[in-house]
Design a protein around this motif. Sequence first.
Motif, short mmCIF file in Angstrom:
data_model
loop_
_atom_site.label_atom_id
_atom_site.label_comp_id
_atom_site.label_asym_id
_atom_site.label_seq_id
_atom_site.Cartn_x
_atom_site.Cartn_y
_atom_site.Cartn_z
N VAL A 216 0.83 -1.21 0.00
CA VAL A 216 0.00 0.00 0.00
C VAL A 216 0.86 1.26 0.00
O VAL A 216 0.35 2.37 0.12
N LYS B 158 -4.43 0.51 4.77
CA LYS B 158 -3.47 1.62 4.63
C LYS B 158 -3.04 2.17 5.99
O LYS B 158 -1.95 2.71 6.13
N GLN C 174 -8.76 10.52 4.86
CA GLN C 174 -8.35 9.71 6.00
C GLN C 174 -7.95 10.58 7.19
O GLN C 174 -8.21 10.25 8.34
N GLU D 98 -6.15 -2.60 -5.29
CA GLU D 98 -7.05 -1.64 -4.67
C GLU D 98 -6.34 -0.41 -4.10
O GLU D 98 -6.88 0.68 -4.10
N ASN D 99 -5.14 -0.63 -3.55
CA ASN D 99 -4.55 0.42 -2.71
C ASN D 99 -3.23 1.01 -3.17
O ASN D 99 -2.84 2.07 -2.70
N HIS D 100 -2.49 0.31 -4.03
CA HIS D 100 -1.15 0.80 -4.36
C HIS D 100 -1.26 2.09 -5.15
O HIS D 100 -2.13 2.22 -6.01
N VAL E 280 -5.88 8.39 -4.81
CA VAL E 280 -5.06 8.13 -3.62
C VAL E 280 -4.90 9.41 -2.81
O VAL E 280 -5.03 9.42 -1.59
N ASP F 30 -8.77 -0.88 7.84
CA ASP F 30 -8.28 -0.30 6.60
C ASP F 30 -6.78 -0.60 6.51
O ASP F 30 -6.00 -0.22 7.37
N SER G 141 -1.58 2.88 -9.79
CA SER G 141 -2.79 2.13 -10.12
C SER G 141 -2.69 1.47 -11.49
O SER G 141 -3.42 0.53 -11.79
#
Lengths: 530, 323
Positions: free
Chosen positions: A54, A184, B56, A127-129, B49, A182, A132
């Motif tokens: 992530v 991250k 967040q 999903e998170n890196h 992101v 989560d 993308s």
Amino acid sequence: MTLPPAFSRRFLLAGAVALAALATAPALSAQEAQQGGTLVVASVQKPRHLNAAVQSGIATGVPAAQIFATLLRYGEDFTPQPYLAESWEFSDDSKVLTLKLRGGATFHDGQPITAEDVIWSLGVVKENHPFSSMLEPVEAFEAPDPQTVVIRMKQPHPAILLVLSSALTPILPKHVFDDGQDIKSNPKNNLPVGSGPFKVTAFEPGQHIILERYDGFFLEGKPYLDRIVIRQYQDANSGVLALESGEAQMFPLLDSTRLIRRLEKSGGLTVTDQGYAGIGPMNWLAFNTKSPGLSDVRVRQAIAYAIDRNFITKALHSGLSKPAIEPVVQGSPFFTEEVEHYDFDLDKSKALLAEAGFGEGGKTLKLRIDYIPDNEEQQRAIAEYVKAALAKAGVEVAVRASPDFPTWAQRVASYDFDMTMDQVFNWGDPVIGVNRTYLCSNIREGIIWSNTQQYCNEGVDKLMNEAGVEPDLTRRKDLYAQAFKQITTDIPIHFINEVPYHTVYSQAVQNPPVSIWGAMGPMDEVWLKQ
Amino acid sequence: MFRPILRQLLYAAALILAVLVLNFLLIQLAPGDPAEVIAGEMGGASAEVMAAIRQQYGLDKPLPTQLALYLGRALQGDLGMSYFYNRPVVDLILSRLGPTLLLVATALGFALVVGTRLGMLASRNPRGIASALVTVLSLIGYSAPVFWTGLMLVILFGATIPLFPIAGMIDVVKQGGPLVRALDIAHHLVLPALTLGLVYLAQYSRLTRASMLEVLGADYIRTARAKGVSERQVFGRHAFRNALLPVVTVAGMQFGAIISGAVLVETVFSWPGLGTLAFQSILARDYPTVLGILFFSTLIVIIANLLTDFVSRLLDPRLAGGR
């Protein structure tokens, strides 16, 4: 035997194993590797946490490549080798990749590494890196049995093999991380349970990371080292002092040519520039193509002709950095000579400026140049040189300093600049680290290292997108060559030099990390001569 | 004796609140935001992101809402999560507070003990060689910038004559029990403490010397001498104790300044204290950590001032009844 091309459709078990043997054999044949010892690695990078699924970047990448295994790994060239996957095969239409996992591999808590863990980890990355584009074409990850992973893509995606390597797609233990939080911000990212050659036992932000040998590592007899300590130093100077005093044995990613030259002269240390082809670190001058004056391509070309790259690489970087001429570094498989080099030519520069209505007889062109702060040699010195060089062509340049990185990033990301020095990495495949700088679709205000030049050429987009889905390596190279030729003609970026990253290590260090990923690759084969 | 202390505590509470609000607003003036730094650390990130990072950490909310949320949590002792290191700010600061206090206390102790001794020595014969030497050394120590002294010591004792480690607080490779560890920390402490202490040593020796000379001219000293009190007693008991008062006051007031001086020293020696954390956090626009450090520094300065008052009263009982 002839080696299969890097991105061939069929790449069978026999070939893969033979290749792995070839790649590791010469390094080990000279001397029998010795077990044990602690390697202290000096670093100036400060990782946020250690979960590379992530978090991209070098700071996390170096420790994460030790803590986590990946499906594939690379040697000194861009040929994939087996790692956690012992073999892999593309379908005839190149849209399905099937990988066979090694049996008996375990996580650091002793649980087996199964195909379930692999597809879960790949899903987390997708999903998170932050990059993308790496797994964007993937439609489904499947695990038909515990040793088999199937990746289905909506179109051919030749970059996938590189994506499955090193610090980009670490394999995480699903039973540990799939806890409803989560990922991250999961506190487990600080001391993760991993799958690689070393397990992390301590991580003190800004101080050190301690990695201990994992005895159950799936490659027999490896790693050789008992322990790796990554010590964080405030700056390169103190890291170099630590090397000289013997406190540290290795310093990767050192880019200060002054310090590198000094270390070359002091005996007992070896300096190499191998191990950075994957990162592909580039230093360049970016133009805001919407800024008055610079919207004219002739002006941008004129500026390029007025800058003497040789002066920068030879005088400013004491001959240690290579000139850069196109969107990729010379070590990339997609490098081509067939682009305009913009070799120094002051007359041509003045003529182009005059054509655009500037210089003698016309208006005086006035521009600002920004640079990333805290990097004297690679950024500020070049900005100052550009000012002096352009003065000779009749362009007035004001150097604008930024007090710190966030200030610079905000100026550039909000298009508040004319020209700026910048540093951007290739990340192995153009799909990951190159496209983002040039595609029309990536003009996104507020995002640093997107297409902040606001350059848009539909033809270039078409070529780059075609190259991204072209499974045949030769044709892929040709498509990129055409794209790079067009980009260098349109010149949204004037390429200056490759960042002269070097790895310095003491004589005790054997098999230093010189694969395409360098220290961002597993250091299971590094050993210390006692 | 207690009422003034109570009043000071009330002042302190109001001051802390004001500091929290002011710091929160001030830091917003710095250009750039944490999402950009985190994206920079990642080698670039997509718009999604960046938006996710901002969401967040609540950076997408309006400023007054952010301030209200922050104050509400801070008053409950929750200083939030570090944007950059993804850990509770309180944990991060507490892990760094020890090293900073160790460094500052050692430097200050060294400066006070040696500085006052030197000052006393110089005052014995104000025109003698010892006095001249102390004056010259003080001037050099006082005017040399901390980071320069630090770098020179690094070059001298780290590279030329490698006697002391030049970075960090512990040797992570070294194994051993608590004693080995303590010795290791002491070994690492020498150069940074010396660097930070030298500046204040210079000030305190100058101050002690001047103060001693003034006190030595006072009537009660003449009385003591006339009574036949030994010169040793005159110096050590009658004069020195009184001469110490301004030194203690200054040292107490300087405690805050020493913490800011520690930022530089910690940076030069990679000392894992609040200073390096503050420096890194500002560069990373890690608002909660920066605010947390400022909050803790405020606390430390207030406590130091309260202690100074207390010690002054001990040294000079007249002050206790005064206010």
